[in-house]
Design an enzyme around this catalytic site. Structure first.
Site, PDB file in Angstrom:
ATOM      1  N   ASP A  36       0.867  -1.175   0.000  1.00 40.28           N
ATOM      2  CA  ASP A  36       0.000   0.000   0.000  1.00 40.28           C
ATOM      3  C   ASP A  36       0.904   1.225   0.000  1.00 40.28           C
ATOM      4  OD1 ASP A  36      -1.861   1.954   0.464  1.00 40.28           O
ATOM      5  OD2 ASP A  36      -2.359   1.324   2.500  1.00 40.28           O
ATOM      6  N   ASP A  68     -17.809   3.778   0.664  1.00 35.02           N
ATOM      7  CA  ASP A  68     -16.485   3.524   1.233  1.00 35.02           C
ATOM      8  C   ASP A  68     -16.631   3.234   2.743  1.00 35.02           C
ATOM      9  OD1 ASP A  68     -13.673   3.531   1.578  1.00 35.02           O
ATOM     10  OD2 ASP A  68     -13.429   4.980  -0.030  1.00 35.02           O
ATOM     11  N   ASP A  71     -10.660  -3.758  -0.341  1.00 44.04           N
ATOM     12  CA  ASP A  71      -9.551  -2.799  -0.371  1.00 44.04           C
ATOM     13  C   ASP A  71      -8.505  -3.272   0.651  1.00 44.04           C
ATOM     14  OD1 ASP A  71      -8.154  -0.448  -0.788  1.00 44.04           O
ATOM     15  OD2 ASP A  71      -9.489   0.784   0.439  1.00 44.04           O
ATOM     16  N   ARG A  95      -7.989  -4.446  -4.587  1.00 45.51           N
ATOM     17  CA  ARG A  95      -6.827  -3.591  -4.852  1.00 45.51           C
ATOM     18  C   ARG A  95      -5.580  -4.442  -5.060  1.00 45.51           C
ATOM     19  NH1 ARG A  95      -5.033   1.244  -0.876  1.00 45.51           N
ATOM     20  NH2 ARG A  95      -4.172  -0.509   0.304  1.00 45.51           N
ATOM     21  N   ASP A 149      -4.406   4.356  -5.439  1.00 46.49           N
ATOM     22  CA  ASP A 149      -4.546   5.776  -5.097  1.00 46.49           C
ATOM     23  C   ASP A 149      -3.673   6.670  -5.965  1.00 46.49           C
ATOM     24  OD1 ASP A 149      -6.205   4.731  -3.237  1.00 46.49           O
ATOM     25  OD2 ASP A 149      -4.862   5.027  -1.531  1.00 46.49           O
ATOM     26  N   HIS A 184     -13.471   8.054  -8.673  1.00 47.10           N
ATOM     27  CA  HIS A 184     -13.332   7.941  -7.224  1.00 47.10           C
ATOM     28  C   HIS A 184     -12.522   9.128  -6.716  1.00 47.10           C
ATOM     29  CE1 HIS A 184     -13.052   6.244  -3.299  1.00 47.10           C
ATOM     30  NE2 HIS A 184     -11.852   5.696  -3.406  1.00 47.10           N
TER      31      HIS A 184
HETATM   32  C1  NOJ Z   1      -7.548   3.128   0.192  1.00 49.20           C
HETATM   33  C2  NOJ Z   1      -8.137   2.931  -1.169  1.00 49.20           C
HETATM   34  O1  NOJ Z   1      -7.138   2.792  -2.139  1.00 49.20           O
HETATM   35  C3  NOJ Z   1      -9.088   4.074  -1.475  1.00 49.20           C
HETATM   36  O2  NOJ Z   1      -9.643   3.873  -2.751  1.00 49.20           O
HETATM   37  C4  NOJ Z   1     -10.147   4.151  -0.408  1.00 49.20           C
HETATM   38  O3  NOJ Z   1     -10.996   5.242  -0.674  1.00 49.20           O
HETATM   39  C5  NOJ Z   1      -9.521   4.313   0.959  1.00 49.20           C
HETATM   40  N1  NOJ Z   1      -8.603   3.223   1.183  1.00 49.20           N
HETATM   41  C6  NOJ Z   1     -10.540   4.343   2.083  1.00 49.20           C
HETATM   42  O4  NOJ Z   1     -11.229   3.160   2.138  1.00 49.20           O
END
Ligand code: NOJ
Length: 944
Positions: A272, A417, A530, A590, A606, A664
């Protein structure tokens, strides 16, 4: 900005540094003096397996090498200790191969024969001819003894070479009571530069540890170092692709050698990474250890089936004494370019599939035969997804839903989310914000829309939370070194992680998606997994410690890159089983690995709302498609930061061409639903999204064809134009299927003209205008904010549905338009797949697959369903449900003279209809309402 210091460089990783040093010493050595070689008289061929022993004279190393011959001329190369003190992890295939290890089909080996050649230089080479493919290409394997190397030859020319640079280097598994004199920390002494491999003599010394430290973490490395490095080269090739996930170019950059572009290797270790860089070989959320090599001569691949941390160095034309020596036995042109990859893996078996191609199509089919393809997605999942961290409450969701109505913007899914939960306890709702989730889902369903909820794999440690309590009671959590439930930090604070390597635990999680367990969910709710790398805020590199041991004694080190895939698999199974009869699930993940394509979609994590991230999304998405992960896309608009209206509009124009199309945004960003941009932007965004919906029949057909053949859905130009080397690195233009060439606008401001290159000697038709032009050609085109250039390539037929609707479901019974783009020879072909879009009945034959062709000025529609389904009752029953769906328009774009009428033949009956040729040069002709049925065979003959 990313905190690079949170993540290891190669120098911070003991084994990466070690193998780079070994490679350097192999390159610098004054002569080809290999440490490793094939043991005399050890080579044998029996039961479809070539076997040999690799030994190292200076160290006590004795390895077993096997090469197994699989279907489609794939060769599986495995190397591990011949007599291991402790067997290496062998379980990767169970998770990665589409039918597990047992499902791998060996090819027939009756006419293979192994012979020995001795060259004048004392090189002993074992030669095995292992068959011909359908185009009569002849495949041969060569194994040289000393130095040891293995090559795959196609018609006597080498296409894949193993260890021809001499980087092969192997660390025997040790345990604490059978240790070496290796330096006990992660610091490698300078002396190792000359003797880079640890001495593997087995002394008994229980005190020696192999601890490795990074920042404040210590990895106890309980089995000692067990890494390996090996070079895989691609003679004649200057372009390598694959090994996602990296925010980088399509054609891999060099990482070592005279002209290195990156100083670090590409790293495969699911992580991450906060605010990732847009041009870097750093590891990201997913990993697919598949590299492809393409040249005008051939396309080949290498799949390393290993889920441990891996670093890959890329070199071009790297000098090597061993290679010079091997040139004597291999028929290689010295002037041709030579690209190499150096694979450095921490643990597990060296288990590599050499994928011989030789065409792009064959490479994709060969790789698909190993790890599988994506089953047909739910049709709605190809529509537009509206996401944000977070839609605040039920009223917010319903008002956003209403705004889509008001602004006539189609969409299929709205997403919730983490804030929708009660204190980040997944599978719950915060009822203060969402008092009636079922009402909300039903409101969405009124216009065929769906909801996706996020469910992360960390489980809040809370005995009052039933999921946490039950998981703890039933031993579903991963244990730490003391045998207690492993605990770390994530969104909810203290959390535990389910051990998905325990099949019972995986099953238990999947059951949490049943309607009974997951309260207030309906069949219109789908799931987003996620943080499943797994992300652990207080762990080393924001993830799990490597020496954690999973169910069955599996060290996390060996399977790190698989963990996220199992999270998605469990959800996939849960959603598949929650209804009877079952419906297709939709799960976004993810983290990913080779094989993830079987469980759903992924996105590129992200990204940032800037033009660089817009640009890099193209090579990222295309690379995923090349490596089997087709159902993927980037966050439209960019996750972090606030895009300008122009950037957001351009991002929508590009995003409609991602196989997975979702907008997003981060919780701290300004709201940016399309209507908030005002005019003219909202209209341009509406136009873009509507265009996505018009092409849904084409997208769905591409997904079907990908399932059948492995052909990528979004494709780099080289896949379609494999001989034109001018396009081997291009990402400013790309293909969707074979028919559409997309040239998105990738930069800001007054750049209203764009240079567009037409790669082949073919007719190119701008979609939706009358403009057509013969290629090859370089064009300069105007691209103001309301426009992006989309060319249809001559020779293709594309079905569309042109009536704007509010969601894909509402288009279900709409009539089709058949768009014919004739080739320079006046011909074209295309296809259309239709099923119910939601059940698994297609597996029984409840679908139609039509083939369109245009030849001799006649358009034909023919049934192309694979034979075994033609007469099935399921197919007939399905056809009954679509029997009234018509073709409402046929549009024929052509480069030559016009037509006046057409004769339609359907069910043996003929009728005449009018043809209107509209454009200036009459190069576009339209048949309005030919009234033929989509499920019927028919022909439409044009008359001058
Ligand atoms: C990380 C994720 O990559 C993102 O898309 C998400 O909005 C946030 N976590 C919060 O859940």
């Amino acid at each position: 900005m990313v905190k690079v210091e949170d993540f290891k460089t190669c120098n911070d990783s003991r084994f990466c540094k070690l193998h780079r040093q070994f490679a350097d010493s192999a390159t610098k050595a004054s002569k080809a003096d290999p440490q490793y070689y094939v043991k005399k008289d050890s080579v044998a061929f029996a039961d479809n397996v070539l076997s040999a022993r690799i030994v190292n004279s200076q160290k006590n190393i004795d390895l077993s090498l096997t090469a197994t011959f699989l279907e489609q001329q794939i060769v599986r190369l495995r190397i591990q200790e011949a007599e291991p003190i402790k067997p290496r992890y062998q379980g990767c295939g169970e998770h990665v191969l589409k039918n597990g290890e047992a499902g791998l089909l060996n090819s027939s080996f009756s006419d293979y024969n192994l012979s020995i050649k001795n060259s004048t230089d004392g090189l002993t080479t074992h030669v095995l001819h292992f068959g011909k493919n359908s185009q009569n290409h002849d495949f041969t394997l060569l194994l040289t003894e000393k130095p040891w190397s293995l090559s795959i030859l196609q018609n006597d020319k080498p296409t894949i070479e193993v260890n021809s640079l001499g980087y092969f280097n192997f660390e025997n598994v040790k345990t604490h009571d059978s240790v070496s004199s290796v330096s006990p920390s992660n610091k490698i002494s300078d002396a190792t530069e000359n003797t880079p491999l640890a001495d593997n003599s087995t002394q008994t010394n229980t005190d020696v540890k192999h601890d490795e430290t990074f920042k404040s973490w210590t990895d106890s490395v309980p089995n000692g170092p067990q890494s390996f490095g090996i070079d895989i080269s691609f003679p004649g090739s200057s372009n390598l692709y694959g090994i996602p996930e990296h925010a980088s170019t399509l054609s891999l950059k060099t990482t070592r050698g005279a002209k290195e572009h990156y100083s670090e290797p590409y790293r495969l270790y699911n992580l991450d990474v906060f605010e990732y860089l847009e041009d870097s070989p750093m590891a990201l959320y997913g990993s697919v250890p598949l590299i492809l090599s393409h040249s005008s001569q051939h396309t080949v691949g290498l799949f390393s089936m290993n889920s441990a941390e891996t670093w890959v160095d890329i070199t071009k034309n790297q000098p090597s004494n061993i290679l010079n020596l091997l040139n004597k036995v291999v028929n290689r042109s010295n002037s041709a370019s030579f690209s190499s990859s150096h694979w450095i893996t921490e643990s597990g078996v060296l288990d590599m599939f050499l994928i011989p191609g030789p065409t792009p199509k064959e490479v994709f089919s060969q790789y698909a035969s190993l790890t599988g393809t994506t089953d047909l997605p739910r049709e709605f999942a190809l529509g537009y997804h509206q996401c944000r961290w977070n839609y605040l409450d039920q009223d917010d969701v319903l008002s956003v839903n209403q705004k889509f109505e008001e602004h006539r913007i189609p969409y299929d899914v709205i997403w919730l989310d983490i804030e929708h939960t009660d204190s980040k306890k997944y599978y719950t709702w915060d009822y203060k914000k969402f008092p009636d989730p079922v009402f909300m889902q039903n409101e969405l369903a009124k216009h065929g829309r769906n909801l996706v909820n996020v469910v992360d794999p960390h489980i809040k440690t809370d005995p009052g939370y039933s999921i946490s309590k039950t998981a703890a009671q039933n031993n579903h959590f991963i244990k730490n070194k003391n045998g207690k439930d492993f605990k770390g930090w994530c969104w909810p604070g203290d959390s535990n992680w389910v051990d998905y390597f325990n099949p019972e635990s995986l099953q238990w999680v999947s059951e949490q998606y049943s309607f009974k367990n997951y309260h207030n969910t309906t069949s219109n709710l789908f799931i987003w997994n996620d943080m499943n790398e797994p992300a652990i805020f207080n762990g080393p590199e924001i993830t799990m410690e490597k020496d954690i041991v999973h169910h069955g004694g599996i060290e996390h080190r060996d399977v790190h890159n698989i963990y996220g895939m199992l999270v998605q698999k469990s959800t996939f199974e849960g959603l598949s089983n929650r209804e009877n009869p079952p419906k297709r699930p939709f799960v976004l993940s993810r983290a990913y690995f080779a094989g993830t394509q079987r469980y759903g979609a992924i996105w590129t994590g992200d990204n940032t709302a800037d033009w660089n991230h817009l640009q890099v999304s193209i090579p990222m998405v295309l690379t995923n498609c090349l490596t089997g992960i087709n159902f993927n896309g980037a966050d439209v608009g960019g996750f972090f930061g606030n895009p300008s209206s122009e950037l957001l509009t351009r991002w929508y124009q590009l995003g409609i061409w991602y196989p997975f199309f979702r907008a997003h945004a981060h919780i701290d960003t300004k709201r940016r639903e399309p209507w908030l941009l005002g005019e003219p932007y909202v209209s341009h965004i509406r136009d873009a999204i509507q265009l996505r919906y018009r092409f849904l029949p084409y997208w769905y057909t591409l997904f079907y064809e990908n399932k059948q053949t492995g052909m990528p859905i979004a494709r780099p130009l080289w896949v379609e134009f494999p001989e034109n080397s001018n396009f081997y690195e291009t990402t400013t233009q790309f293909m969707v299927g074979s028919a559409l060439m997309i040239s998105p606008v990738l930069s800001e401001g007054d750049v209203v003209t764009q240079q567009i290159k037409l790669p082949s000697q073919e007719s190119y038709y701008e979609f939706d205008t009358d403009y057509s032009v013969p290629g090859p050609e370089t064009l300069t085109m105007q691209t103001p904010i309301d426009k992006q250039v989309i060319f249809a390539v001559g020779g293709n037929i594309i079905p569309t549905k042109d009536r704007p609707r509010r969601s894909s479901k509402l288009m279900k019974n709409d009539p089709y338009t058949i768009n014919v783009f004739t080739s320079m020879r006046g011909e074209a072909k295309g296809s259309l797949y239709i099923d119910d879009g939601e059940t698994f009945d297609y597996k029984k034959g409840a679908y139609i697959y039509r083939e369109f062709s245009f030849t001799n000025a006649t358009l034909y529609s023919k049934d192309a369903t694979p034979k075994e389904h033609i007469d099935s009752d399921s197919q007939k029953a399905f056809i009954e449900t679509i029997k009234d769906i018509r073709v409402e328009r046929v549009v024929i774009s052509k480069m030559y003279n016009s037509f006046t009428k057409a004769i339609i033949t359907e069910n043996g009956v003929q009728r005449e209809v009018e043809v209107t040729c509209t454009s200036k040069n009459k190069t576009k002709c339209v048949i309005r309402d030919p009234a033929v049925l989509i499920s019927n065979d028919w022909s439409i003959q044009l008359v001058f």
